[in-house]
Design a protein around this motif. Sequence first.
Motif, PDB file in Angstrom:
ATOM      1  N   THR A 227       0.853  -1.135   0.154  1.00  0.00           N
ATOM      2  CA  THR A 227       0.038  -0.010  -0.084  1.00  0.00           C
ATOM      3  C   THR A 227       0.892   1.243   0.038  1.00  0.00           C
ATOM      4  OG1 THR A 227      -1.960  -1.077   1.234  1.00  0.00           O
ATOM      5  CG2 THR A 227      -1.601   1.337   1.556  1.00  0.00           C
ATOM      6  N   ILE A 228       0.403   2.281  -0.626  1.00  0.00           N
ATOM      7  CA  ILE A 228       0.886   3.871  -0.294  1.00  0.00           C
ATOM      8  C   ILE A 228      -0.075   4.513   0.125  1.00  0.00           C
ATOM      9  CG2 ILE A 228       2.048   5.502  -1.850  1.00  0.00           C
ATOM     10  CD1 ILE A 228       2.668   3.600  -3.977  1.00  0.00           C
ATOM     11  N   LEU A 229       0.564   5.475   1.046  1.00  0.00           N
ATOM     12  CA  LEU A 229      -0.203   6.503   1.644  1.00  0.00           C
ATOM     13  C   LEU A 229       0.552   7.715   0.955  1.00  0.00           C
ATOM     14  CD1 LEU A 229      -0.391   5.579   5.438  1.00  0.00           C
ATOM     15  CD2 LEU A 229      -1.656   4.912   3.548  1.00  0.00           C
ATOM     16  N   LEU A 230      -0.373   8.568   0.500  1.00  0.00           N
ATOM     17  CA  LEU A 230       0.257   9.847  -0.124  1.00  0.00           C
ATOM     18  C   LEU A 230      -0.320  11.148   0.629  1.00  0.00           C
ATOM     19  CD1 LEU A 230       1.592  11.386  -2.381  1.00  0.00           C
ATOM     20  CD2 LEU A 230      -0.504  11.016  -3.766  1.00  0.00           C
ATOM     21  N   PHE A 231       0.476  11.717   1.186  1.00  0.00           N
ATOM     22  CA  PHE A 231       0.112  13.265   1.920  1.00  0.00           C
ATOM     23  C   PHE A 231       0.425  14.227   1.425  1.00  0.00           C
ATOM     24  CE2 PHE A 231       0.287   9.803   4.986  1.00  0.00           C
ATOM     25  CZ  PHE A 231      -0.920   9.793   5.940  1.00  0.00           C
ATOM     26  N   VAL A 232      -0.579  15.165   1.281  1.00  0.00           N
ATOM     27  CA  VAL A 232      -0.306  16.696   0.650  1.00  0.00           C
ATOM     28  C   VAL A 232      -0.474  17.643   1.814  1.00  0.00           C
ATOM     29  CG1 VAL A 232      -0.971  18.273  -1.013  1.00  0.00           C
ATOM     30  CG2 VAL A 232      -1.287  15.805  -1.637  1.00  0.00           C
ATOM     31  N   ALA A 233       0.455  18.533   2.048  1.00  0.00           N
ATOM     32  CA  ALA A 233       0.648  19.645   3.055  1.00  0.00           C
ATOM     33  C   ALA A 233      -0.683  20.390   3.139  1.00  0.00           C
ATOM     34  CB  ALA A 233       1.749  20.371   2.929  1.00  0.00           C
ATOM     35  N   GLY A 234      -1.173  20.773   1.959  1.00  0.00           N
ATOM     36  CA  GLY A 234      -2.447  21.786   2.209  1.00  0.00           C
ATOM     37  C   GLY A 234      -2.018  23.283   2.444  1.00  0.00           C
ATOM     38  N   ASP A 235      -0.663  23.854   2.127  1.00  0.00           N
ATOM     39  CA  ASP A 235      -0.467  25.162   2.184  1.00  0.00           C
ATOM     40  C   ASP A 235      -0.938  25.868   1.189  1.00  0.00           C
ATOM     41  OD1 ASP A 235       1.039  24.813   4.672  1.00  0.00           O
ATOM     42  OD2 ASP A 235       2.755  24.246   3.454  1.00  0.00           O
ATOM     43  N   THR A 236      -0.968  25.256  -0.003  1.00  0.00           N
ATOM     44  CA  THR A 236      -1.794  25.918  -1.137  1.00  0.00           C
ATOM     45  C   THR A 236      -3.111  25.179  -1.449  1.00  0.00           C
ATOM     46  OG1 THR A 236       0.481  26.316  -2.385  1.00  0.00           O
ATOM     47  CG2 THR A 236      -1.527  26.196  -3.818  1.00  0.00           C
ATOM     48  N   PRO A 237      -4.092  26.215  -1.675  1.00  0.00           N
ATOM     49  CA  PRO A 237      -5.525  25.401  -2.087  1.00  0.00           C
ATOM     50  C   PRO A 237      -5.270  24.466  -2.966  1.00  0.00           C
ATOM     51  CG  PRO A 237      -5.603  27.921  -1.888  1.00  0.00           C
ATOM     52  CD  PRO A 237      -4.237  27.551  -1.832  1.00  0.00           C
ATOM     53  N   PHE A 238      -6.122  23.385  -2.676  1.00  0.00           N
ATOM     54  CA  PHE A 238      -5.939  22.129  -3.403  1.00  0.00           C
ATOM     55  C   PHE A 238      -7.303  21.507  -3.615  1.00  0.00           C
ATOM     56  CE2 PHE A 238      -5.393  17.397  -3.327  1.00  0.00           C
ATOM     57  CZ  PHE A 238      -4.384  17.210  -4.410  1.00  0.00           C
ATOM     58  N   THR A 239      -7.709  20.742  -4.563  1.00  0.00           N
ATOM     59  CA  THR A 239      -8.865  20.083  -4.895  1.00  0.00           C
ATOM     60  C   THR A 239      -8.612  18.771  -5.248  1.00  0.00           C
ATOM     61  OG1 THR A 239     -10.153  22.390  -5.425  1.00  0.00           O
ATOM     62  CG2 THR A 239     -11.186  20.077  -5.898  1.00  0.00           C
ATOM     63  N   PRO A 240      -9.312  17.503  -4.771  1.00  0.00           N
ATOM     64  CA  PRO A 240      -9.173  16.319  -5.200  1.00  0.00           C
ATOM     65  C   PRO A 240      -9.808  16.127  -6.538  1.00  0.00           C
ATOM     66  CG  PRO A 240      -9.650  16.283  -3.014  1.00  0.00           C
ATOM     67  CD  PRO A 240      -9.897  17.734  -3.497  1.00  0.00           C
ATOM     68  N   SER A 241      -9.365  15.681  -7.575  1.00  0.00           N
ATOM     69  CA  SER A 241      -9.901  15.381  -8.954  1.00  0.00           C
ATOM     70  C   SER A 241     -10.633  13.919  -9.127  1.00  0.00           C
ATOM     71  CB  SER A 241      -8.562  15.477  -9.986  1.00  0.00           C
ATOM     72  OG  SER A 241      -7.921  16.670 -10.118  1.00  0.00           O
ATOM     73  N   VAL A 242     -10.729  13.338  -8.095  1.00  0.00           N
ATOM     74  CA  VAL A 242     -11.225  12.045  -8.185  1.00  0.00           C
ATOM     75  C   VAL A 242     -12.624  12.227  -7.280  1.00  0.00           C
ATOM     76  CG1 VAL A 242      -9.506  10.428  -8.497  1.00  0.00           C
ATOM     77  CG2 VAL A 242      -9.840  11.180  -6.193  1.00  0.00           C
ATOM     78  N   SER A 243     -13.799  11.518  -7.519  1.00  0.00           N
ATOM     79  CA  SER A 243     -14.941  11.746  -6.718  1.00  0.00           C
ATOM     80  C   SER A 243     -15.223  10.660  -5.942  1.00  0.00           C
ATOM     81  CB  SER A 243     -16.044  12.051  -7.820  1.00  0.00           C
ATOM     82  OG  SER A 243     -16.344  10.700  -8.954  1.00  0.00           O
ATOM     83  N   GLU A 244     -14.659   9.482  -6.032  1.00  0.00           N
ATOM     84  CA  GLU A 244     -15.015   8.216  -5.278  1.00  0.00           C
ATOM     85  C   GLU A 244     -13.853   7.284  -5.402  1.00  0.00           C
ATOM     86  OE1 GLU A 244     -17.868   5.884  -8.467  1.00  0.00           O
ATOM     87  OE2 GLU A 244     -18.708   6.717  -6.900  1.00  0.00           O
ATOM     88  N   PRO A 245     -13.710   6.445  -4.287  1.00  0.00           N
ATOM     89  CA  PRO A 245     -12.962   5.345  -4.488  1.00  0.00           C
ATOM     90  C   PRO A 245     -12.904   4.402  -5.621  1.00  0.00           C
ATOM     91  CG  PRO A 245     -13.507   5.492  -2.120  1.00  0.00           C
ATOM     92  CD  PRO A 245     -14.397   6.463  -3.116  1.00  0.00           C
ATOM     93  N   GLY A 246     -11.838   3.833  -6.091  1.00  0.00           N
ATOM     94  CA  GLY A 246     -11.994   2.914  -7.328  1.00  0.00           C
ATOM     95  C   GLY A 246     -10.557   2.606  -7.881  1.00  0.00           C
TER      96      GLY A 246
END
Length: 266
Positions: A227-246
């Motif tokens: 498994t890979i966990l990916l973390f993004v700091a959030g200092d810059t406004p950010f929007t996920p491009s995925v709507s659901e798991p899959g």
Amino acid sequence: MKKKLLKSLVELTGNPLASRLLQHLASSRLSKPLIHTYSNAYKIDESSMAYPREHYTSIQDYFTRTLKPGARPFDSSKDTLISPSDGQLSAFGPVEDGHRFTIKGHTYSINQIFMDEKRASVYKNGWYYVFYLSPADYHHFHYPADGHVNSRYALGTISYPVNNMGLTYGDKPFETNYRLITELSTEFDKVALVKVGALNVNSVQLYSSSKEAHKGEDFGYFSFGSTILLFVAGDTPFTPSVSEPGAILVGETIGTWHPNTPSSKN
């Protein structure tokens, strides 16, 4: 009783002796005749493999296969974040309450994952993604953005499975398993890739010690599923491009930074 039995099986799978035996058998030429059965059992798409099935000398050699050049196209724009791996995007979202997120009924603390409050604090107001790689998947991992590699370090010792059973009945494998963490500084945010090993502590392999991260570049692989966990700091406004798991492939866009939008962080 059922839960206790399944938990015992998970812990047995993490036994170092059993893990070494499994690794030895999987990497032996004696396992080559099993590649056909393995491929058919997991319905592996071989059309994008770098070599035909006959090229591989063992199950592990086949498992760690590379792909043809260009098999995983990606958006090279600096403001997009791409998937670092093939597999299942199991979960994603903001890190809740500043430091926690929940998967398969377990609440995880990023302090425990990083085993260092200072390192974890970078991602406490950010985002997380969880990618599960099944036995059928391509098991290399790629950089999700351009940047500079700030650090690489290993944590943990015991390796429980990170499949659905392991996540449900194991002892919080993301916090206990051997894991290799790569932290990047991108143009917008810091990003951490936590590669979580399964079955044995040598399951995460890196190619080099280069400090430069090039988006889409293959920089290592799992020799067993993980498994890979990916973390993004959030200092810059950010929007996920995925709507659901899959299901997801390396290079698919999973988020976008918005550097010209005022941040809502205090």
